[in-house]
Design a protein around this motif. Structure first.
Motif, short mmCIF file in Angstrom:
data_model
loop_
_atom_site.label_atom_id
_atom_site.label_comp_id
_atom_site.label_asym_id
_atom_site.label_seq_id
_atom_site.Cartn_x
_atom_site.Cartn_y
_atom_site.Cartn_z
N ASP A 59 0.82 -1.21 0.00
CA ASP A 59 0.00 0.00 0.00
C ASP A 59 0.86 1.26 0.00
O ASP A 59 0.56 2.23 -0.70
CB ASP A 59 -0.94 0.01 1.20
CG ASP A 59 -2.13 -0.91 1.05
OD1 ASP A 59 -2.37 -1.40 -0.09
OD2 ASP A 59 -2.81 -1.16 2.05
N GLU A 63 0.78 4.01 -2.91
CA GLU A 63 0.43 5.39 -2.56
C GLU A 63 1.52 6.37 -3.00
O GLU A 63 1.23 7.50 -3.39
CB GLU A 63 0.19 5.50 -1.06
CG GLU A 63 -0.43 6.83 -0.66
CD GLU A 63 -0.98 6.80 0.74
OE1 GLU A 63 -1.98 7.49 0.97
OE2 GLU A 63 -0.42 6.10 1.60
N SER A 66 0.76 7.15 -6.60
CA SER A 66 -0.61 7.52 -6.92
C SER A 66 -0.79 9.02 -6.79
O SER A 66 -1.03 9.55 -5.69
CB SER A 66 -1.59 6.80 -6.00
OG SER A 66 -1.48 5.42 -6.16
N LYS A 68 -2.58 12.37 -6.78
CA LYS A 68 -3.94 12.85 -6.52
C LYS A 68 -4.92 11.77 -6.16
O LYS A 68 -6.13 11.91 -6.33
CB LYS A 68 -4.46 13.66 -7.70
CG LYS A 68 -3.66 14.91 -8.03
CD LYS A 68 -4.26 15.68 -9.18
CE LYS A 68 -3.40 16.87 -9.52
NZ LYS A 68 -3.94 17.61 -10.63
N TRP A 69 -4.43 10.62 -5.70
CA TRP A 69 -5.31 9.52 -5.27
C TRP A 69 -4.91 9.09 -3.88
O TRP A 69 -3.73 8.90 -3.59
CB TRP A 69 -5.20 8.32 -6.22
CG TRP A 69 -5.85 8.55 -7.53
CD1 TRP A 69 -5.26 9.07 -8.65
CD2 TRP A 69 -7.20 8.30 -7.87
NE1 TRP A 69 -6.17 9.15 -9.67
CE2 TRP A 69 -7.39 8.67 -9.23
CE3 TRP A 69 -8.30 7.81 -7.18
CZ2 TRP A 69 -8.59 8.56 -9.87
CZ3 TRP A 69 -9.50 7.68 -7.84
CH2 TRP A 69 -9.66 8.06 -9.16
N ASN A 70 -5.91 8.90 -3.05
CA ASN A 70 -5.69 8.39 -1.70
C ASN A 70 -5.75 6.88 -1.75
O ASN A 70 -6.54 6.32 -2.49
CB ASN A 70 -6.78 8.94 -0.78
CG ASN A 70 -6.59 8.58 0.67
OD1 ASN A 70 -6.06 7.51 0.98
ND2 ASN A 70 -7.03 9.45 1.54
N ILE A 71 -4.96 6.20 -0.96
CA ILE A 71 -4.91 4.73 -0.97
C ILE A 71 -6.27 4.13 -0.62
O ILE A 71 -6.63 3.07 -1.09
CB ILE A 71 -3.80 4.18 -0.05
CG1 ILE A 71 -3.53 2.71 -0.34
CG2 ILE A 71 -4.14 4.38 1.40
CD1 ILE A 71 -2.89 2.44 -1.64
N ASN A 72 -7.05 4.82 0.20
CA ASN A 72 -8.37 4.31 0.55
C ASN A 72 -9.32 4.42 -0.61
O ASN A 72 -10.26 3.74 -0.76
CB ASN A 72 -8.94 5.05 1.77
CG ASN A 72 -8.13 4.77 3.01
OD1 ASN A 72 -7.61 3.68 3.16
ND2 ASN A 72 -8.00 5.75 3.88
#
Length: 72
Positions: A59, A63, A66, A68-72
């Motif tokens: 994760d 992350e 990634s 502009k992306w949250n891992i959730n």
């Protein structure tokens, strides 16, 4: 079972595991075998439990890349 099929099975199990909440990986594995919903073999088992045992590291790596992306 072909390796590609085993990888797909491991991916499906990991996807299901991500929604399982507090369920233990071994419990999920047993449930899948009881229901027979996903075909597995020794290689898919190795991939699934290997990924689960390193889930925090995986994760963190995802992350990191990634944007502009949250891992959730």
């Amino acid at each position: 079972m072909k390796r590609s099929e085993a990888r797909e099975s491991a991916f499906l199990l990991l996807f299901e595991f991500s929604f399982a909440g507090n369920e233990d990986a071994a419990e999920l594995w047993e449930t899948v075998h009881e229901c027979g919903e996903i075909q597995t073999d020794g290689y898919s088992e190795k991939l699934f439990f290997g990924a689960v045992s390193h889930i925090a590291e995986l994760d963190a790596e995802i992350e990191k890349y990634s944007v502009k992306w949250n891992i959730n």
